[in-house]
Design a protein around this motif. Structure first.
Motif, short mmCIF file in Angstrom:
data_model
loop_
_atom_site.label_atom_id
_atom_site.label_comp_id
_atom_site.label_asym_id
_atom_site.label_seq_id
_atom_site.Cartn_x
_atom_site.Cartn_y
_atom_site.Cartn_z
N ASP A 1 0.83 -1.20 0.00
CA ASP A 1 0.00 0.00 0.00
C ASP A 1 0.87 1.26 0.00
O ASP A 1 0.53 2.26 0.64
CB ASP A 1 -0.95 0.02 1.20
CG ASP A 1 -1.99 -1.07 1.13
OD1 ASP A 1 -2.29 -1.53 0.00
OD2 ASP A 1 -2.51 -1.47 2.18
N ARG B 1 -5.29 -2.38 -4.34
CA ARG B 1 -5.93 -1.16 -4.82
C ARG B 1 -7.43 -1.34 -4.98
O ARG B 1 -8.21 -0.46 -4.64
CB ARG B 1 -5.30 -0.70 -6.12
CG ARG B 1 -3.91 -0.16 -5.92
CD ARG B 1 -3.31 0.36 -7.20
NE ARG B 1 -1.94 0.77 -6.96
CZ ARG B 1 -0.96 0.57 -7.81
NH1 ARG B 1 -1.19 0.01 -8.97
NH2 ARG B 1 0.27 0.95 -7.52
N ASP C 1 -9.33 -3.49 -3.33
CA ASP C 1 -9.90 -3.56 -1.99
C ASP C 1 -10.03 -2.16 -1.38
O ASP C 1 -11.04 -1.83 -0.76
CB ASP C 1 -9.05 -4.43 -1.07
CG ASP C 1 -9.15 -5.90 -1.39
OD1 ASP C 1 -10.13 -6.29 -2.08
OD2 ASP C 1 -8.26 -6.66 -0.96
N GLY C 2 -9.01 -1.33 -1.57
CA GLY C 2 -9.06 0.05 -1.07
C GLY C 2 -10.17 0.85 -1.72
O GLY C 2 -10.88 1.61 -1.05
N LEU C 3 -10.35 0.66 -3.02
CA LEU C 3 -11.41 1.36 -3.73
C LEU C 3 -12.79 0.90 -3.23
O LEU C 3 -13.68 1.71 -3.00
CB LEU C 3 -11.28 1.10 -5.23
CG LEU C 3 -12.25 1.85 -6.14
CD1 LEU C 3 -12.13 3.35 -5.95
CD2 LEU C 3 -11.99 1.47 -7.59
N ARG C 4 -12.96 -0.41 -3.03
CA ARG C 4 -14.22 -0.93 -2.50
C ARG C 4 -14.52 -0.37 -1.12
O ARG C 4 -15.65 -0.02 -0.81
CB ARG C 4 -14.18 -2.46 -2.44
CG ARG C 4 -14.58 -3.10 -3.73
CD ARG C 4 -14.74 -4.61 -3.57
NE ARG C 4 -13.96 -5.22 -4.63
CZ ARG C 4 -12.85 -5.93 -4.47
NH1 ARG C 4 -12.39 -6.19 -3.30
NH2 ARG C 4 -12.20 -6.39 -5.51
N GLN C 5 -13.51 -0.28 -0.26
CA GLN C 5 -13.70 0.26 1.08
C GLN C 5 -14.07 1.74 1.01
O GLN C 5 -14.93 2.21 1.77
CB GLN C 5 -12.44 0.06 1.92
CG GLN C 5 -12.19 -1.38 2.28
CD GLN C 5 -10.85 -1.58 2.96
OE1 GLN C 5 -10.11 -0.63 3.23
NE2 GLN C 5 -10.51 -2.83 3.22
N SER C 6 -13.46 2.49 0.11
CA SER C 6 -13.79 3.91 -0.04
C SER C 6 -15.22 4.09 -0.51
O SER C 6 -15.94 4.96 -0.01
CB SER C 6 -12.84 4.57 -1.05
OG SER C 6 -11.52 4.54 -0.58
N ILE C 7 -15.64 3.27 -1.45
CA ILE C 7 -17.02 3.35 -1.95
C ILE C 7 -18.00 3.00 -0.84
O ILE C 7 -19.02 3.66 -0.68
CB ILE C 7 -17.19 2.43 -3.19
CG1 ILE C 7 -16.41 3.02 -4.37
CG2 ILE C 7 -18.67 2.26 -3.53
CD1 ILE C 7 -16.31 2.07 -5.55
N ARG D 1 -17.56 3.39 2.39
CA ARG D 1 -17.60 4.53 3.33
C ARG D 1 -18.45 5.66 2.79
O ARG D 1 -19.21 6.28 3.53
CB ARG D 1 -16.18 5.03 3.60
CG ARG D 1 -15.53 4.31 4.76
CD ARG D 1 -14.22 4.96 5.15
NE ARG D 1 -13.18 3.97 4.83
CZ ARG D 1 -12.20 4.13 3.97
NH1 ARG D 1 -12.04 5.26 3.36
NH2 ARG D 1 -11.34 3.17 3.73
N LEU D 2 -18.33 5.94 1.50
CA LEU D 2 -19.13 7.00 0.88
C LEU D 2 -20.62 6.68 0.96
O LEU D 2 -21.43 7.55 1.23
CB LEU D 2 -18.71 7.21 -0.57
CG LEU D 2 -17.43 7.98 -0.81
CD1 LEU D 2 -17.06 7.95 -2.29
CD2 LEU D 2 -17.58 9.42 -0.35
N THR E 1 -22.01 7.31 4.49
CA THR E 1 -22.12 8.72 4.89
C THR E 1 -23.27 9.45 4.22
O THR E 1 -23.64 10.54 4.63
CB THR E 1 -20.81 9.49 4.61
OG1 THR E 1 -20.50 9.39 3.23
CG2 THR E 1 -19.67 8.91 5.44
#
Length: 88
Positions: A18, A73, A75-81, A83-84, A87
């Motif tokens: 990462d 990357r 997995d990080g994108l999935r986690q960001s989506i 979280r969005l 919220t």
């Protein structure tokens, strides 16, 4: 990570994942069912019943292949989506 009383140092790997520095310490401890393990400073760890597999997985954790990097990357994108979506 400092080895405990029953732990013996097996190897240390320096690398990254990462885009951050990573240090993995592999140890052997005769007290648990799976005496061989590695632990990374990122919090990840894995244990094994035999020494076979400890060093290769520790190396790969600190030196991810291109496919591993793409998976990280994604997995990080999935986690960001996720979280969005929470919220909203």
């Amino acid at each position: 990570m400092k080895p405990q009383v029953n732990e013996f140092w097996v190897g240390t790997f320096h690398g990254s994942h990462d885009s951050l520095p990573a240090k993995v310490t592999a140890t052997r401890d005769d007290t648990p069912d799976e005496p061989y393990a590695w632990t990374c400073n990122c919090g990840a760890s894995q244990s094994f019943p035999t020494e076979h597999g400890v060093l290769p997985t520790a190396w790969r954790h600190t030196h991810p292949t291109r496919l591993d990097q793409l998976r990280q990357r994604a997995d990080g994108l999935r986690q960001s989506i996720a979280r969005l979506r929470r919220t909203r």
